[in-house]
Design a protein around this motif. Sequence first.
Motif, PDB file in Angstrom:
ATOM      1  N   GLY A 216       0.813  -1.210   0.000  1.00 24.21           N
ATOM      2  CA  GLY A 216       0.000   0.000   0.000  1.00 24.21           C
ATOM      3  C   GLY A 216       0.848   1.263   0.000  1.00 24.21           C
ATOM      4  N   THR A 217       0.176   2.394   0.059  1.00 22.82           N
ATOM      5  CA  THR A 217       0.877   3.682  -0.052  1.00 22.82           C
ATOM      6  C   THR A 217       1.770   3.974   1.147  1.00 22.82           C
ATOM      7  OG1 THR A 217      -1.038   4.803   0.912  1.00 22.82           O
ATOM      8  CG2 THR A 217      -0.936   4.675  -1.497  1.00 22.82           C
ATOM      9  N   CYS A 218       1.527   3.326   2.281  1.00 22.84           N
ATOM     10  CA  CYS A 218       2.330   3.582   3.479  1.00 22.84           C
ATOM     11  C   CYS A 218       3.379   2.513   3.717  1.00 22.84           C
ATOM     12  CB  CYS A 218       1.430   3.692   4.709  1.00 22.84           C
ATOM     13  SG  CYS A 218       0.254   5.057   4.651  1.00 22.84           S
ATOM     14  N   ALA A 219       3.592   1.621   2.756  1.00 21.51           N
ATOM     15  CA  ALA A 219       4.536   0.519   2.938  1.00 21.51           C
ATOM     16  C   ALA A 219       5.940   1.055   3.221  1.00 21.51           C
ATOM     17  CB  ALA A 219       4.547  -0.364   1.697  1.00 21.51           C
ATOM     18  N   GLY A 220       6.552   0.509   4.257  1.00 23.51           N
ATOM     19  CA  GLY A 220       7.918   0.888   4.589  1.00 23.51           C
ATOM     20  C   GLY A 220       8.091   2.297   5.093  1.00 23.51           C
ATOM     21  N   ASN A 221       6.987   2.966   5.449  1.00 25.11           N
ATOM     22  CA  ASN A 221       7.035   4.361   5.880  1.00 25.11           C
ATOM     23  C   ASN A 221       7.073   4.408   7.406  1.00 25.11           C
ATOM     24  OD1 ASN A 221       6.647   7.071   6.420  1.00 25.11           O
ATOM     25  ND2 ASN A 221       5.081   7.346   4.840  1.00 25.11           N
ATOM     26  N   ALA A 222       8.123   5.029   7.957  1.00 27.56           N
ATOM     27  CA  ALA A 222       8.240   5.128   9.423  1.00 27.56           C
ATOM     28  C   ALA A 222       7.095   5.936  10.015  1.00 27.56           C
ATOM     29  CB  ALA A 222       9.573   5.754   9.801  1.00 27.56           C
ATOM     30  N   TYR A 223       6.469   6.809   9.223  1.00 32.00           N
ATOM     31  CA  TYR A 223       5.359   7.626   9.709  1.00 32.00           C
ATOM     32  C   TYR A 223       4.018   6.901   9.598  1.00 32.00           C
ATOM     33  CZ  TYR A 223       8.740  11.436   9.461  1.00 32.00           C
ATOM     34  OH  TYR A 223       9.839  12.224   9.642  1.00 32.00           O
ATOM     35  N   ALA A 224       4.040   5.667   9.130  1.00 32.73           N
ATOM     36  CA  ALA A 224       2.798   4.922   8.957  1.00 32.73           C
ATOM     37  C   ALA A 224       2.204   4.560  10.315  1.00 32.73           C
ATOM     38  CB  ALA A 224       3.059   3.658   8.143  1.00 32.73           C
ATOM     39  N   ALA A 225       0.876   4.578  10.385  1.00 41.18           N
ATOM     40  CA  ALA A 225       0.217   4.066  11.574  1.00 41.18           C
ATOM     41  C   ALA A 225       0.603   2.600  11.734  1.00 41.18           C
ATOM     42  CB  ALA A 225      -1.295   4.206  11.437  1.00 41.18           C
ATOM     43  N   PRO A 226       0.867   2.118  12.951  1.00 36.66           N
ATOM     44  CA  PRO A 226       1.334   0.742  13.136  1.00 36.66           C
ATOM     45  C   PRO A 226       0.298  -0.271  12.681  1.00 36.66           C
ATOM     46  CG  PRO A 226       0.735   1.725  15.240  1.00 36.66           C
ATOM     47  CD  PRO A 226       0.711   2.830  14.232  1.00 36.66           C
ATOM     48  N   THR A 227       0.795  -1.384  12.172  1.00 38.35           N
ATOM     49  CA  THR A 227      -0.110  -2.434  11.712  1.00 38.35           C
ATOM     50  C   THR A 227      -0.791  -3.143  12.876  1.00 38.35           C
ATOM     51  OG1 THR A 227       1.786  -3.941  11.639  1.00 38.35           O
ATOM     52  CG2 THR A 227       1.168  -2.835   9.586  1.00 38.35           C
ATOM     53  N   ASP A 228      -0.209  -3.089  14.044  1.00 36.17           N
ATOM     54  CA  ASP A 228      -0.806  -3.706  15.236  1.00 36.17           C
ATOM     55  C   ASP A 228      -0.767  -2.681  16.362  1.00 36.17           C
ATOM     56  OD1 ASP A 228      -1.295  -5.139  17.653  1.00 36.17           O
ATOM     57  OD2 ASP A 228      -0.708  -7.005  16.676  1.00 36.17           O
ATOM     58  N   ILE A 229      -1.904  -2.046  16.607  1.00 34.34           N
ATOM     59  CA  ILE A 229      -1.971  -1.000  17.632  1.00 34.34           C
ATOM     60  C   ILE A 229      -1.663  -1.564  19.016  1.00 34.34           C
ATOM     61  CG2 ILE A 229      -3.576   0.511  18.862  1.00 34.34           C
ATOM     62  CD1 ILE A 229      -4.837   1.216  16.205  1.00 34.34           C
ATOM     63  N   GLY A 230      -2.097  -2.777  19.283  1.00 33.33           N
ATOM     64  CA  GLY A 230      -1.844  -3.387  20.577  1.00 33.33           C
ATOM     65  C   GLY A 230      -0.366  -3.549  20.855  1.00 33.33           C
ATOM     66  N   GLN A 231       0.400  -3.976  19.849  1.00 36.66           N
ATOM     67  CA  GLN A 231       1.848  -4.124  20.032  1.00 36.66           C
ATOM     68  C   GLN A 231       2.516  -2.772  20.204  1.00 36.66           C
ATOM     69  OE1 GLN A 231       4.198  -7.104  17.914  1.00 36.66           O
ATOM     70  NE2 GLN A 231       2.335  -7.774  16.864  1.00 36.66           N
ATOM     71  N   TRP A 232       2.032  -1.770  19.459  1.00 31.74           N
ATOM     72  CA  TRP A 232       2.613  -0.421  19.603  1.00 31.74           C
ATOM     73  C   TRP A 232       2.331   0.103  21.019  1.00 31.74           C
ATOM     74  CZ3 TRP A 232       2.160   4.771  20.516  1.00 31.74           C
ATOM     75  CH2 TRP A 232       3.102   5.618  19.925  1.00 31.74           C
ATOM     76  N   ALA A 233       1.116  -0.146  21.524  1.00 32.05           N
ATOM     77  CA  ALA A 233       0.775   0.282  22.880  1.00 32.05           C
ATOM     78  C   ALA A 233       1.642  -0.432  23.913  1.00 32.05           C
ATOM     79  CB  ALA A 233      -0.700   0.021  23.155  1.00 32.05           C
ATOM     80  N   HIS A 234       1.896  -1.722  23.699  1.00 35.85           N
ATOM     81  CA  HIS A 234       2.775  -2.474  24.608  1.00 35.85           C
ATOM     82  C   HIS A 234       4.182  -1.892  24.580  1.00 35.85           C
ATOM     83  CE1 HIS A 234       4.574  -5.762  26.820  1.00 35.85           C
ATOM     84  NE2 HIS A 234       5.374  -6.039  25.788  1.00 35.85           N
TER      85      HIS A 234
END
Length: 982
Positions: free
Chosen positions: A608-626
Amino acid sequence: MISGARSLGGFLLLVLFSHAGLQAQNISVTPRVIAFPTQGIGTTSPAHDVTLWNNQPGKLNVSSIEAGAPFAQTNNCGSSLAPNAQCTFKVTFSPAGKRYYSSTLTITDSAGNSPQVVTLTGNGDLPVAYSPQRILFPDQGINSTSSSHNITLSNYQSNAITISSVSVPAPFSATNNCGGSLGVGKSCAVTVTFSPPAVKYYSASVTITDGGNNSPQVIPVTGNGVLPIKFQPAMGGYYFTRQMVNTPSTPQAVVLTNQQGSAVTFKGMSSSAQFPFTTNCGDGHGGGTLAGGASCSISVTFYPSAETTYHANLTIGSNSSTGPISIPLTGTGINGSAPASLVVTPTAPCILPSQSQQFSTTFLNTPSTAVNWYVDGIHNGNSAVGTITASGLYTAPAVARIHKVRAVSQTTTTLGASSMVNVTTTPSLVLDPYVASVPVGGQQTFKAVICSAPDPNSYDFEVDGILGGNSTVGTITPEGVYTAPPAAGQHQIRLTDTTLNKTTAGQVTVYSSITADFGSRAGNSLVVPPAMFGYGRAESLRTVSDRNLLTQAGVTEARLSAQIQLVFASPAPDWKKIDPIVSSIQASGQHAMLQLHNSPPWLQPTSGTCAGNAYAAPTDIGQWAHMAAQFVAHMDATFPGVVTDYEIWNEPNSPNLCATDQLNSYLALYAAAASAMKAQAAQDGKTIRVGGPALSGYDKTWLSSFVTNSSTAPYVDFVSYHQYFGGTTNLNVQWGTATGLPSLYDATQNVSLGALGTYRRVQAIVATGAQPISASTPIYVTEYNTNWAFLRDCCKNDPTYAPLFNALYLVDMLDTVYNGLPQVPSKLFYFAGSAYPYFCLVGVKDSNNDCLYSAGATPVPYPQYYAFDLLASPAYLGLSAGGHMVNTISTPTGGGGLATTAFYTPSLDAVFIVNPTSNSSQVTVTFKNPGYSSTQGTLYAIANGDQISSSAISFAVQGSNRTTTIDVPPYSVQAISLKQTN
């Protein structure tokens, strides 16, 4: 008879005394002290003789003879010794351990000086001793041989020993200088050297096999093999980050140390044209020598000639065994000057149907001057959208509607700019400024503005209903220049557009004195929180001493990226990537705010358009929250009390958040992360503050959603936003002069978009939110500056305008409490501590004033630093520790003229005065009810953008008030403090 008797008595007495003298004589014993040579443990020394002589006329009776272990004796004395006879004791030493011994030989007899004591001492050692016990070789250049180290071998046995072998594994070698035997009490040396073939640590043992009771003797030897020429940086080389084209960086030092015992000969040094260097090594030109153990340096500079990334190697040739040294060099050239651009002004005018508007163009950094004009994409327009001439005169159509007027360079068709013109029957008319404060006899220019653009129509001004005013109320010219009357008071300035038949009005306060009511320092609800002032991009400052410059100025809050890309390069965190930065912040007495933004590589989308983008919303919000909660746990444990503020993401309403639905993606991310972080802090027994959304500017929809959404609102401890007054399209803006765009001064004072205006709008939304403390929720401005572009503008870093802008912004924000708002902002973060080019509080001062800050450079304060220094530093007004705003001040900031604020801290009262205009005046300043009886104060001023001057000032007493008069120069920042004196 009597006489004879006396003679006989005297004889008898003499005999008696003579006999007593013989009995009292001491016998002799020699020697009195025996110091045995070192003796091998488990062996017995040769005997040492001790002689006892009876030098008295009578027999000597010997009752006991004792020698303390490990000493022993034998003797031929028997139980008595005849007069004038002697006997001998044979004393030996048999140590049981490796230590020092001390004892006595004690002879008890009938002599008057009994007992006779002989002191016995000796050292027990290995039968065959060696020294040292271990050899630690200094670092040794590979393929070279060290200086020799000796092992001393000593034979403490009672017999000679044979030496059958001396051995040690490579890369150590040993030479037997002892031969095949070693006599009793003799010593000899074994010589050991170290010749490492590789860069590594070596460990072995020297083994000596001999006839000793403790054979073999094993002596550990260790050493590091190192490069013959040590160089720093040892790994990775130098990365010069971003450097403006055609400007040199700060030199970086490459240090060489000759780790060989002999001199090294240089055989040339080279790099590329973009990385020139100078050196004090050898002859300074790539030749010559460097003595053993000596050091020298090479200073490398990055001098890019184009906007690209350069790679090169600094190559150093020598006769060392390892050949040439190659140090990687990398740097990126950037354009620190504004690129070619085109600006169309006015940017958003509004006009009546069929009315005309003159547009103009300004080219920057290009020789182009001619343009083609378009209206809604139609060259020169038409009757439906409006027409425009080659000179830019636009004539609106008869129907109200918004149209795009665009100018395109005739020579560079990709260079263009647009303005949106609102053709309307109800245009808005504004008086700018709508509020102003002017000293008696002073001047203020008012402007007629329609839809944020200069009014092209005919208009006139009135003062208190009098066209053009008069000497009593003040006069105003057709151009809007108001001259205040000689008496203080308030007057209405009325603007009438005769074409539109519209009227608007503003207020001017004419003052003869700046008066601040300190309320006798009794305390009030207008609290200035401590630690209010901070700086961004804190990760860029390299040393504690550099950071201390900011601490000294009262700038104690450090906002930094959490370095998520590095710390969580994998799901297992590497805290070494951020701990040194936080440790430096802690060591400088500051607190840290962590920006938790970006997604690590393993949480970035792969398509997708956000592939490999550090500014992309995380693919797993739960892991980002952890992950966010892990930051809290680590900081609570490692830096308790240092990191207490966490900001989730950065400018999510901009391209800094790549998502299909930015707003809802952010709300979901914040809800998950903030709840996990707060739970972790509670588990740790700590209190933290979590906030956001760190908006790029003001956005009503984002703010309202953030503080009312049931998933986010319960976890909002503060609300944050950023404020800049321009970007790449208005780099030609001047401080106080309109150039078709509002001046920077006007932009800061804009009623809706200025410092106060934006804060007022943010606070209004926050006050109606569902967060736990709603109206009292702290508001943080976590970035502010003149312009967000990393390019030169009129005022960033300028010695006149930089301290003026920063001081005016700070005053505007402090004075919000005098403009109907309940509290001042809790945090104000200047962008940035260091963000080359052009953003900094400290950096290298040079003719460019571009905030250069290379590794190894010594930074100094930039002009904008001194606004903080004067306001917040403990050395001056000390507001960094917090205080109270005064009850009232007249005149406070209000859109024109002087900007003033006043406050008190536990140690002083202060009035802070900013003159953002070109006018000068003499002003009376009154400290009303100061609570201090002192009549002496201090006047401070920022001078030349590089220092703060101070001078004593006297106050006149007027009841409980204190009054003084000062000169207020153009474009000045000053302050007056009053302290209690004994």
